[in-house]
Design an enzyme around this catalytic site. Structure first.
Site, short mmCIF file in Angstrom:
data_model
loop_
_atom_site.label_atom_id
_atom_site.label_comp_id
_atom_site.label_asym_id
_atom_site.label_seq_id
_atom_site.Cartn_x
_atom_site.Cartn_y
_atom_site.Cartn_z
N CYS A 120 0.93 -1.07 0.15
CA CYS A 120 -0.17 0.01 -0.04
C CYS A 120 0.93 1.10 0.16
O CYS A 120 1.51 1.55 -1.01
CB CYS A 120 -0.90 -0.04 1.21
SG CYS A 120 -2.44 1.02 1.21
N HIS A 121 0.86 1.91 1.01
CA HIS A 121 1.62 3.33 1.15
C HIS A 121 3.02 3.07 1.75
O HIS A 121 3.62 4.10 1.90
CB HIS A 121 0.77 4.34 1.90
CG HIS A 121 -0.52 4.96 1.19
ND1 HIS A 121 -1.57 4.16 0.99
CD2 HIS A 121 -0.52 6.19 0.74
CE1 HIS A 121 -2.70 4.92 0.29
NE2 HIS A 121 -2.05 6.28 0.15
N GLY A 122 3.17 1.73 2.15
CA GLY A 122 4.52 1.61 2.91
C GLY A 122 5.79 2.04 2.05
O GLY A 122 6.86 2.65 2.63
#
Length: 196
Positions: A120-122
């Site tokens: 995801c946004h990691g």
């Protein structure tokens, strides 16, 4: 197979599934998991967020999730102790990438050729650490511009798929539906054998 040590760096409003599922999978197969967050110590917690899509809406909804226990002191993290690093998505990466010590830890783990997984946004944190140059990776679609600007070879893929860059030992996925693929590849890179 000897148990491995995995570091999970997270923070408030980390995505619920993207945090709990990796923790539980890594523990299930016998690995030691240290869950840390800047400014937090063993016994503290972070609050998660539950994300989902509703038909016809342009972006995801967000609800408050669970309290996720921190089980290790952030200030005591020694990057050389870990065989792997996992970074969940959600909103936490947008502020974690501003923390100089987080970036220092991520760079050190990468330089040791340890396994790195994130969804995801990691990958925003990997971009901030400057380690995605020349790496084939993916992320939540809204993160594509910054990954490309960070020198990444971005792959736009279905939400339940993943991208494995074996050369750099980095596994990425667009969101929690990619967990089966992401976690399988992450564990295989660690040398964990799972037989049906």
């Amino acid at each position: 197979m000897a148990p491995k040590k995995i570091l999970i760096i997270t923070g408030d409003y980390t995505e619920d599934y993207e945090t709990y599922v990796p923790i539980q999978v890594f523990q299930l197969v016998g690995h030691t998991v240290h869950i840390v967050s800047p400014g937090k110590k063993n016994g503290d917690y972070v609050i998660s967020a539950v994300h989902d899509f509703l038909p016809g809406e342009q972006t995801y909804t967000e609800l408050r999730g669970h309290r996720i226990a921190i089980n290790y002191n952030f200030d005591e993290v020694n990057p050389s102790d870990y065989d792997g690093l996992f970074i969940p998505g959600g909103r936490a990466p947008e502020f974690l990438r501003l923390n100089a010590r987080v970036i220092e830890i991520v760079k050190a783990i990468y330089e040791r050729k340890a396994v790195i997984g994130t969804v995801c946004h990691g990958p925003q944190i990997l971009v901030a650490a400057g380690i995605l140059k020349g790496v084939c990776a993916t992320a939540y679609p809204a993160c594509e511009p910054e990954l490309v600007l960070g020198g990444c070879s971005f792959k736009s893929i279905p939400v339940d798929q993943h991208v494995l860059d074996k050369e750099h030992k980095i596994v990425t996925g667009p969101a929690w539906p990619s967990h089966p693929a992401v976690l399988r590849s992450f564990l295989e890179l660690l040398g964990t054998t799972i037989t049906p």
